[in-house]
Each structure stands twice: as structure tokens, then as C-alpha cells.
Design a protein around this motif. Sequence first.
Motif, PDB file in Angstrom:
ATOM      1  N   GLY A 130       0.809  -1.209   0.000  1.00  0.00           N
ATOM      2  CA  GLY A 130       0.000   0.000   0.000  1.00  0.00           C
ATOM      3  C   GLY A 130       0.843   1.260   0.000  1.00  0.00           C
ATOM      4  O   GLY A 130       2.073   1.212  -0.036  1.00  0.00           O
ATOM      5  N   LEU A 131       0.161   2.411   0.061  1.00  0.00           N
ATOM      6  CA  LEU A 131       0.846   3.697  -0.047  1.00  0.00           C
ATOM      7  C   LEU A 131       1.781   3.950   1.128  1.00  0.00           C
ATOM      8  O   LEU A 131       2.909   4.414   0.940  1.00  0.00           O
ATOM      9  CB  LEU A 131      -0.187   4.817  -0.148  1.00  0.00           C
ATOM     10  CG  LEU A 131       0.369   6.247  -0.274  1.00  0.00           C
ATOM     11  CD1 LEU A 131       1.220   6.366  -1.535  1.00  0.00           C
ATOM     12  CD2 LEU A 131      -0.769   7.261  -0.292  1.00  0.00           C
ATOM     13  N   LEU A 132       1.331   3.639   2.332  1.00  0.00           N
ATOM     14  CA  LEU A 132       2.164   3.905   3.507  1.00  0.00           C
ATOM     15  C   LEU A 132       3.438   3.074   3.480  1.00  0.00           C
ATOM     16  O   LEU A 132       4.533   3.582   3.776  1.00  0.00           O
ATOM     17  CB  LEU A 132       1.369   3.621   4.790  1.00  0.00           C
ATOM     18  CG  LEU A 132       0.229   4.595   5.101  1.00  0.00           C
ATOM     19  CD1 LEU A 132      -0.497   4.181   6.373  1.00  0.00           C
ATOM     20  CD2 LEU A 132       0.752   6.015   5.225  1.00  0.00           C
ATOM     21  N   GLY A 133       3.308   1.813   3.125  1.00  0.00           N
ATOM     22  CA  GLY A 133       4.487   0.955   3.038  1.00  0.00           C
ATOM     23  C   GLY A 133       5.431   1.398   1.939  1.00  0.00           C
ATOM     24  O   GLY A 133       6.657   1.347   2.092  1.00  0.00           O
ATOM     25  N   TYR A 134       4.847   1.871   0.828  1.00  0.00           N
ATOM     26  CA  TYR A 134       5.653   2.361  -0.300  1.00  0.00           C
ATOM     27  C   TYR A 134       6.446   3.595   0.101  1.00  0.00           C
ATOM     28  O   TYR A 134       7.648   3.704  -0.159  1.00  0.00           O
ATOM     29  CB  TYR A 134       4.730   2.659  -1.478  1.00  0.00           C
ATOM     30  CG  TYR A 134       5.394   3.342  -2.646  1.00  0.00           C
ATOM     31  CD1 TYR A 134       6.215   2.631  -3.514  1.00  0.00           C
ATOM     32  CD2 TYR A 134       5.199   4.708  -2.882  1.00  0.00           C
ATOM     33  CE1 TYR A 134       6.823   3.264  -4.602  1.00  0.00           C
ATOM     34  CE2 TYR A 134       5.784   5.336  -3.954  1.00  0.00           C
ATOM     35  CZ  TYR A 134       6.599   4.613  -4.814  1.00  0.00           C
ATOM     36  OH  TYR A 134       7.201   5.241  -5.867  1.00  0.00           O
ATOM     37  N   THR A 139      12.315   5.886   3.483  1.00  0.00           N
ATOM     38  CA  THR A 139      12.952   6.331   4.730  1.00  0.00           C
ATOM     39  C   THR A 139      13.969   5.321   5.252  1.00  0.00           C
ATOM     40  O   THR A 139      14.581   5.557   6.301  1.00  0.00           O
ATOM     41  CB  THR A 139      11.884   6.556   5.816  1.00  0.00           C
ATOM     42  OG1 THR A 139      11.249   5.304   6.137  1.00  0.00           O
ATOM     43  CG2 THR A 139      10.837   7.539   5.342  1.00  0.00           C
ATOM     44  N   GLU A 140      14.115   4.208   4.557  1.00  0.00           N
ATOM     45  CA  GLU A 140      15.037   3.166   5.017  1.00  0.00           C
ATOM     46  C   GLU A 140      16.398   3.330   4.329  1.00  0.00           C
ATOM     47  O   GLU A 140      16.464   3.757   3.164  1.00  0.00           O
ATOM     48  CB  GLU A 140      14.439   1.784   4.716  1.00  0.00           C
ATOM     49  CG  GLU A 140      13.132   1.530   5.457  1.00  0.00           C
ATOM     50  CD  GLU A 140      12.480   0.226   5.045  1.00  0.00           C
ATOM     51  OE1 GLU A 140      12.954  -0.401   4.050  1.00  0.00           O
ATOM     52  OE2 GLU A 140      11.503  -0.179   5.691  1.00  0.00           O
ATOM     53  N   PRO A 141      17.514   3.004   5.003  1.00  0.00           N
ATOM     54  CA  PRO A 141      17.593   2.470   6.377  1.00  0.00           C
ATOM     55  C   PRO A 141      17.455   3.536   7.456  1.00  0.00           C
ATOM     56  O   PRO A 141      17.231   3.214   8.608  1.00  0.00           O
ATOM     57  CB  PRO A 141      18.981   1.840   6.403  1.00  0.00           C
ATOM     58  CG  PRO A 141      19.783   2.674   5.449  1.00  0.00           C
ATOM     59  CD  PRO A 141      18.833   3.062   4.357  1.00  0.00           C
ATOM     60  N   LEU A 145      17.911   9.909   5.121  1.00  0.00           N
ATOM     61  CA  LEU A 145      18.324   9.563   3.763  1.00  0.00           C
ATOM     62  C   LEU A 145      17.167   9.621   2.765  1.00  0.00           C
ATOM     63  O   LEU A 145      17.358   9.332   1.586  1.00  0.00           O
ATOM     64  CB  LEU A 145      18.930   8.160   3.745  1.00  0.00           C
ATOM     65  CG  LEU A 145      20.246   7.968   4.496  1.00  0.00           C
ATOM     66  CD1 LEU A 145      20.677   6.504   4.460  1.00  0.00           C
ATOM     67  CD2 LEU A 145      21.338   8.847   3.900  1.00  0.00           C
ATOM     68  N   THR A 146      15.982  10.008   3.250  1.00  0.00           N
ATOM     69  CA  THR A 146      14.794  10.037   2.377  1.00  0.00           C
ATOM     70  C   THR A 146      15.002  10.879   1.111  1.00  0.00           C
ATOM     71  O   THR A 146      14.686  10.419   0.004  1.00  0.00           O
ATOM     72  CB  THR A 146      13.574  10.551   3.152  1.00  0.00           C
ATOM     73  OG1 THR A 146      13.316   9.674   4.252  1.00  0.00           O
ATOM     74  CG2 THR A 146      12.341  10.608   2.259  1.00  0.00           C
ATOM     75  N   PRO A 147      15.529  12.118   1.204  1.00  0.00           N
ATOM     76  CA  PRO A 147      15.729  12.901  -0.039  1.00  0.00           C
ATOM     77  C   PRO A 147      16.653  12.204  -1.032  1.00  0.00           C
ATOM     78  O   PRO A 147      16.397  12.227  -2.242  1.00  0.00           O
ATOM     79  CB  PRO A 147      16.340  14.212   0.476  1.00  0.00           C
ATOM     80  CG  PRO A 147      15.903  14.308   1.893  1.00  0.00           C
ATOM     81  CD  PRO A 147      15.870  12.908   2.406  1.00  0.00           C
ATOM     82  N   LEU A 148      17.720  11.572  -0.520  1.00  0.00           N
ATOM     83  CA  LEU A 148      18.643  10.868  -1.414  1.00  0.00           C
ATOM     84  C   LEU A 148      17.973   9.667  -2.069  1.00  0.00           C
ATOM     85  O   LEU A 148      18.208   9.383  -3.254  1.00  0.00           O
ATOM     86  CB  LEU A 148      19.887  10.424  -0.635  1.00  0.00           C
ATOM     87  CG  LEU A 148      20.836  11.526  -0.159  1.00  0.00           C
ATOM     88  CD1 LEU A 148      21.997  10.930   0.630  1.00  0.00           C
ATOM     89  CD2 LEU A 148      21.364  12.331  -1.345  1.00  0.00           C
ATOM     90  N   ASN A 149      17.134   8.963  -1.303  1.00  0.00           N
ATOM     91  CA  ASN A 149      16.427   7.808  -1.861  1.00  0.00           C
ATOM     92  C   ASN A 149      15.456   8.232  -2.956  1.00  0.00           C
ATOM     93  O   ASN A 149      15.326   7.562  -3.988  1.00  0.00           O
ATOM     94  CB  ASN A 149      15.675   7.061  -0.756  1.00  0.00           C
ATOM     95  CG  ASN A 149      16.615   6.355   0.209  1.00  0.00           C
ATOM     96  OD1 ASN A 149      17.734   6.006  -0.157  1.00  0.00           O
ATOM     97  ND2 ASN A 149      16.158   6.156   1.435  1.00  0.00           N
ATOM     98  N   VAL A 150      14.776   9.350  -2.743  1.00  0.00           N
ATOM     99  CA  VAL A 150      13.829   9.852  -3.752  1.00  0.00           C
ATOM    100  C   VAL A 150      14.576  10.284  -5.010  1.00  0.00           C
ATOM    101  O   VAL A 150      14.185   9.944  -6.140  1.00  0.00           O
ATOM    102  CB  VAL A 150      13.005  11.023  -3.183  1.00  0.00           C
ATOM    103  CG1 VAL A 150      12.146  11.645  -4.283  1.00  0.00           C
ATOM    104  CG2 VAL A 150      12.130  10.545  -2.039  1.00  0.00           C
ATOM    105  N   ILE A 151      15.663  11.032  -4.819  1.00  0.00           N
ATOM    106  CA  ILE A 151      16.452  11.487  -5.966  1.00  0.00           C
ATOM    107  C   ILE A 151      17.031  10.299  -6.728  1.00  0.00           C
ATOM    108  O   ILE A 151      17.034  10.272  -7.969  1.00  0.00           O
ATOM    109  CB  ILE A 151      17.585  12.434  -5.499  1.00  0.00           C
ATOM    110  CG1 ILE A 151      16.999  13.727  -4.949  1.00  0.00           C
ATOM    111  CG2 ILE A 151      18.547  12.738  -6.649  1.00  0.00           C
ATOM    112  CD1 ILE A 151      18.024  14.648  -4.315  1.00  0.00           C
TER     113      ILE A 151
END
Length: 222
Positions: A130-134, A139-141, A145-151
Amino acid sequence: MELLIRIAGKDIIVPDTIVNVWVVTVLLIIFALVVNKKIKKASIDEAPSNFLNVIEALVDVVEGLVKDTMGPQNMKFAPYILTIMCFLIVANLFGLLGFSPPTSDYSVTFSLALITFVLTQYWSFKNAGGLLGYLKGFTEPMAFLTPLNVIGELANPISLSFRLFGNIMSGGIIMALLYNALGYIAPLITPPLHAYFDVFSGVLQTFIFIMLSMIFIGGAAE
């Protein structure tokens, strides 16, 4: 050759690379229909023709790549990988016939990379529950690091498309410059360069594109 279309009194110019996309697509559809017809006519009591042997070998190679790269549980992606491979090989080698390769147009390579990107995000979303899990996956690990993961996720289709576009486009530019510089003696000197820039580079970039596509999709499908 560019195509001029007039709609509602306005002229729309379709680049030759896009026209060649349609040509390649039509050729592959005809090829698929011919293969389908020959397979239906083939008898299990007779040895297959050389043509069908080649087709079977091609399918076996692609299925082997998918199995080794993505795992046996992801064989459902083999038809997509085979389709994209056939399109890229024909499109990359189109320059040998004197036409502009469709993959020398960034809109074409980005569209192909976007298909892989959509499949990757779809399976990431589906397997995340679902959306929350996606969203949590970004945000992992660690959360910072969320911005880097998105980029990094958004950079995948850009890098995938630019790699293919850059290599095919640069090869076409180099060959055009050589033909203009050498003039009438160009056909005597350029064949080995065609073998490298059109054949070797075209096949290599096809292999790289499908391998990266399998890695991206396979990682999301686990």
C-alpha cells in the motif's frame, strides 16, 4: 524524412526519428505475425526449420537472462524484456540503412526508460502493501536519507535514457562528420567504423539497457 501533418490549419512536423519508430514498430509486428504463423504450422513430428530454431534460441537466451538476473519467480517479465530487446536492436541498427536511428532521439529513449520506471514503481507499491508501506521504503535504512532515496529513484529513468541516447547520438554525429570530411572516399574508410558505432555499440547498448531494466524491476518485484 520528416512528416508534415496539417491539423485544424496548423502544421505539425513529425521528426524523422519518430517516423522511424513507427517503421520499426510495423516491421516488428509483421515479424511477430510471421513467427506466429510458422509456429502454428509447425508439426511436433517434424524437425523445426532453421528459422524457428533461431527464434527458439533467442527466446531461450532471453529466458535464461531473466532467470539468472531476476530469479525464476519473475519469468513473467521475459516477454517485456524480449520485446524491448528486439525493438532496441532494430532501432539501433537502423543507421546502417541510411536512416536516423530512433534511439538518437531523447524522447524515444526516455519513453522506453519511463516504461521500466513505471513497472518498477508499480511492483514496489504492490509489494510494499500500500501507499504507507511504499512511502516508508524511502525512509530506510534511516529517515534522513529520504531525499537521497527519492532522488536516486527519479534518477534511474534519466540515467537509463541518457546512456542509450548519448551513445547512439554521438555515434551518428561522428559518422556524419566523417562522411562530410572524407567526401567520395568515405565508403572506403567508414565500414569498420560502422561496425563499431552501429553494430557493436548498438548491440552493447541494447544489452546494457535490458540488464539495467531487469535489475531495477527485479529489485522492486522481490
